[in-house]
Write a protein that holds these residues in place. Structure first.
Motif, PDB file in Angstrom:
ATOM      1  N   SER A  64     -35.749  34.957   8.778  1.00  0.00           N
ATOM      2  CA  SER A  64     -34.794  33.927   9.199  1.00  0.00           C
ATOM      3  C   SER A  64     -35.498  32.599   9.460  1.00  0.00           C
ATOM      4  O   SER A  64     -34.976  31.530   9.124  1.00  0.00           O
ATOM      5  N   LYS A  65     -36.684  32.656  10.049  1.00  0.00           N
ATOM      6  CA  LYS A  65     -37.442  31.426  10.307  1.00  0.00           C
ATOM      7  C   LYS A  65     -37.814  30.726   9.003  1.00  0.00           C
ATOM      8  O   LYS A  65     -37.714  29.499   8.886  1.00  0.00           O
ATOM      9  N   LYS A  66     -38.236  31.512   8.003  1.00  0.00           N
ATOM     10  CA  LYS A  66     -38.610  30.930   6.712  1.00  0.00           C
ATOM     11  C   LYS A  66     -37.390  30.337   6.004  1.00  0.00           C
ATOM     12  O   LYS A  66     -37.466  29.251   5.410  1.00  0.00           O
ATOM     13  N   LEU A  67     -36.275  31.043   6.070  1.00  0.00           N
ATOM     14  CA  LEU A  67     -35.053  30.550   5.436  1.00  0.00           C
ATOM     15  C   LEU A  67     -34.557  29.289   6.124  1.00  0.00           C
ATOM     16  O   LEU A  67     -34.180  28.307   5.461  1.00  0.00           O
ATOM     17  N   ALA A  68     -34.575  29.279   7.455  1.00  0.00           N
ATOM     18  CA  ALA A  68     -34.131  28.098   8.204  1.00  0.00           C
ATOM     19  C   ALA A  68     -35.044  26.908   7.941  1.00  0.00           C
ATOM     20  O   ALA A  68     -34.580  25.771   7.811  1.00  0.00           O
ATOM     21  N   SER A  69     -36.352  27.148   7.850  1.00  0.00           N
ATOM     22  CA  SER A  69     -37.293  26.070   7.569  1.00  0.00           C
ATOM     23  C   SER A  69     -37.027  25.448   6.200  1.00  0.00           C
ATOM     24  O   SER A  69     -37.004  24.220   6.050  1.00  0.00           O
ATOM     25  N   ALA A  70     -36.819  26.307   5.204  1.00  0.00           N
ATOM     26  CA  ALA A  70     -36.535  25.817   3.855  1.00  0.00           C
ATOM     27  C   ALA A  70     -35.227  25.025   3.836  1.00  0.00           C
ATOM     28  O   ALA A  70     -35.137  23.945   3.229  1.00  0.00           O
ATOM     29  N   ASP A  71     -34.238  25.549   4.511  1.00  0.00           N
ATOM     30  CA  ASP A  71     -32.919  24.905   4.567  1.00  0.00           C
ATOM     31  C   ASP A  71     -32.998  23.547   5.262  1.00  0.00           C
ATOM     32  O   ASP A  71     -32.500  22.541   4.756  1.00  0.00           O
TER      33      ASP A  71
END
Length: 323
Positions: free
Chosen positions: A129-136
């Protein structure tokens, strides 16, 4: 856990739903993708049918629809619904107060993107989730600090259908952020964009207002989309502001200027570096545009842009540490 998800029809909305699903260890029973201007319509038609939790993500509020949203949420709350609302757009304090009075759980944070809000509140220790949120966040609020964001945004927007976004929510929920299918899509999109960059100049005009260079464009068919085109055109022309109009709406982008002020002045909103508003181009200009006569419509949009910038003035945006 059974719940409904109502999210913005973009990468941030898709990511927000995915992060929430990972947090509650369950995919939504149903998901609606919508725009802030149509949220009240979705809520007014929503039937619980045994589902008592509603997640709303990456959807801001508009003054014109707020009373309808309150009315719809009051009905849903009276029917026993738990409502959790995660957002990062600019809100009025009174909006939050009225929603909280209804018992809506409001999680509002303007320092991050929609998925970032969900991640902070629901599952801050989940690495996927952290990686996805960072990319987003990198692309949604124009940080441009995570290369995965530029790649995933192209994947999400490769297919505008809701079915594709539902599929992506499931893929992200299962912990996959990149695969062979995504790689093939990325390569195809990049090739299409490169071809589009060669054609884009005939839709563009460069202006200067108060010492700031501005690129004004009318919408073209096909890739690149406005976010990638804006970076390309600003870099090539040395402009600090990019403006695009598609006949019904106007979008502003910048890396250094607070352009939300211009969108708000035209009745819209958004983020300091990426914002927009409704803007109906007169029918006569739209007809000329269909016949390939672009000059009059570009000039009309340019006048709107010049007028609003002169009215609001140029304000530099100070970047802060966010996420």
């Amino acid at each position: 856990m059974d719940y409904y998800a109502i999210v913005h029809n973009d990468f941030d909305g898709t990511a927000s739903a995915s992060v929430y699903a990972r947090a509650v260890s369950s995919l939504p029973k149903n998901v609606w993708f919508t725009e802030p201007t149509k949220l009240h319509e979705v809520l007014s038609k929503l039937e619980l049918r045994g589902v008592n939790t509603i997640m709303i993500g990456d959807l801001g509020l508009n003054e014109s629809t707020f009373s309808s949203i309150i009315e719809a949420l009051k009905r849903l709350r009276d029917e026993g619904a738990t409502v959790q609302w995660f957002d990062h757009h600019v809100w009025k304090d009174e909006w939050k107060s009225k929603l909280k009075e209804l018992g809506v759980e409001v999680y509002h944070d303007v320092t991050t993107c929609g998925a970032g809000v969900v991640n902070k509140v629901m599952n801050p220790n989940d690495e996927v989730s952290k990686k996805l949120a960072s990319a987003d966040c990198s692309v949604d609020i124009w940080l441009h600090d995570d290369p995965l964001g530029e790649k995933l945004r192209r994947i999400v927007e490769n297919d505008r259908s809701f079915e594709w976004k539902r599929k992506l929510i499931e893929v992200f929920y299962n912990g996959t952020l990149w695969n062979e299918e995504f790689q093939k899509i990325l390569e195809k999109r990049i090739n299409e964009e490169l071809d589009g960059y060669r054609k884009i100049w005939k839709y563009v005009k460069v202006l200067e207002v108060e010492g700031v260079k501005i690129v004004v464009a009318i919408r073209w068919k096909g890739p690149p989309d406005i976010s990638y085109a804006s970076q390309f055109l600003m870099t090539r022309t040395g402009a600090d502001i990019f403006v695009s109009a598609n006949g019904k709406a106007i979008s502003f982008r910048s890396n250094v200027i607070d352009i939300r002020r211009f969108a708000v002045s035209l009745g819209g909103g958004g983020h300091p570096l990426a914002a927009g508003a409704s803007l109906r181009i007169p029918l006569a200009y739209r007809i000329l545009r269909k016949f390939g006569i672009r000059g009059p419509v570009i000039d009309w949009v340019s006048k709107v842009v010049v007028d609003v910038i002169k009215k609001e003035g140029i304000v530099r945006y100070e970047r802060k540490n966010i996420h």
